[in-house]
Design an enzyme around this catalytic site. Structure first.
Site, short mmCIF file in Angstrom:
data_model
loop_
_atom_site.label_atom_id
_atom_site.label_comp_id
_atom_site.label_asym_id
_atom_site.label_seq_id
_atom_site.Cartn_x
_atom_site.Cartn_y
_atom_site.Cartn_z
N HIS A 1 -10.29 -0.39 -3.57
CA HIS A 1 -9.63 0.18 -2.40
C HIS A 1 -10.50 0.08 -1.14
O HIS A 1 -10.00 0.21 -0.03
CB HIS A 1 -9.30 1.65 -2.68
CG HIS A 1 -7.94 2.09 -2.25
ND1 HIS A 1 -6.89 1.25 -1.98
CD2 HIS A 1 -7.45 3.35 -2.06
CE1 HIS A 1 -5.83 1.96 -1.64
NE2 HIS A 1 -6.14 3.22 -1.68
N ASN B 1 -5.65 7.69 2.84
CA ASN B 1 -4.29 8.12 3.17
C ASN B 1 -4.16 8.74 4.55
O ASN B 1 -3.05 9.01 5.00
CB ASN B 1 -3.77 9.09 2.12
CG ASN B 1 -3.64 8.43 0.76
OD1 ASN B 1 -3.86 7.24 0.59
ND2 ASN B 1 -3.28 9.22 -0.23
N ASP C 1 -6.91 -3.65 1.29
CA ASP C 1 -6.63 -4.20 -0.03
C ASP C 1 -5.13 -4.37 -0.24
O ASP C 1 -4.34 -3.63 0.32
CB ASP C 1 -7.20 -3.29 -1.12
CG ASP C 1 -6.60 -1.89 -1.08
OD1 ASP C 1 -6.84 -1.17 -0.07
OD2 ASP C 1 -5.89 -1.51 -2.02
N ASN D 1 -0.75 3.44 1.48
CA ASN D 1 -0.78 4.70 2.22
C ASN D 1 -1.70 4.68 3.44
O ASN D 1 -1.43 5.37 4.43
CB ASN D 1 -1.15 5.86 1.30
CG ASN D 1 -0.03 6.18 0.33
OD1 ASN D 1 1.15 6.03 0.66
ND2 ASN D 1 -0.37 6.59 -0.87
#
Length: 187
Positions: free
Chosen positions: A19, A66, A91, A112
């Site tokens: 991530h 997020n 990513d 997100n």
């Protein structure tokens, strides 16, 4: 002035996770030019640099993925950066590991961090560099997969994609039209 944003999660726990590949690209640019993220404000770590006659800000939001838009939007407002001068790097599960894809705009695709960016900027019209991380091939939940580290056998592919992404960003900063950069670097 250009803004390059690498999406990721702060802290050592997440440093080498899939991530955080957006952070990897910012780190690559910092290393190439011996720059440092020497400012902490707007819920992010950033650096103001000059490259090929262009003022450039590199940002790693420290909000967790997020909530990335909470860092990006106020920084853009403060420095009066137009959305046309922004690239967000992140990513992508839908691309195989090692592949990169540049886009001029688009939706969040379930990501997100991108969703937060769209929500806070009020537009989908920002440039993106997506780096493939692949999908889990077994029953691993997606959240565990993206927060997991790349296996050793993917190291070369990841390094190559990070370097290509940095090359693409540099070409754009130097003034190459983004459509041409897309044509040169999309795989």
């Amino acid at each position: 002035m250009k803004l390059i944003v690498g999406l990721g999660n702060p802290g050592r726990k997440f440093k080498k996770t899939r991530h955080n590949i957006g952070f990897f690209v910012i780190d690559e640019l910092l290393q190439r030019h011996k720059w440092k993220l020497n400012n902490s404000k707007f819920e992010g770590d950033y650096s103001i640099e000059h490259f090929d006659g262009e003022k450039v800000i590199l940002l790693q939001p420290q909000t967790y993925m997020n909530l990335s838009g909470k860092s990006i939007s106020p920084l853009m407002d403060y420095f009066d950066i137009d959305v046309d001068d922004v690239i967000v790097v992140y990513d992508d599960l839908d691309l195989p590991t090692g592949k990169i894809r540049l886009r001029q705009k688009g939706g969040h695709g379930g990501h997100n961090g991108v969703r937060s960016t769209i929500d806070h900027l009020g537009t989908k019209d920002f440039k993106r560099v997506r780096l493939g991380i692949g999908r889990p091939t077994n029953a691993t939940p997606v959240i565990d997969y993206v927060l997991g580290k790349f296996p050793k056998q993917e190291t070369t592919a990841v390094t190559d994609s990070v370097e290509k992404a940095a090359d693409a960003i540099e070409a754009w900063i130097k003034g190459k039209p983004f459509l041409e950069v897309m044509n040169d670097f999309n795989q």
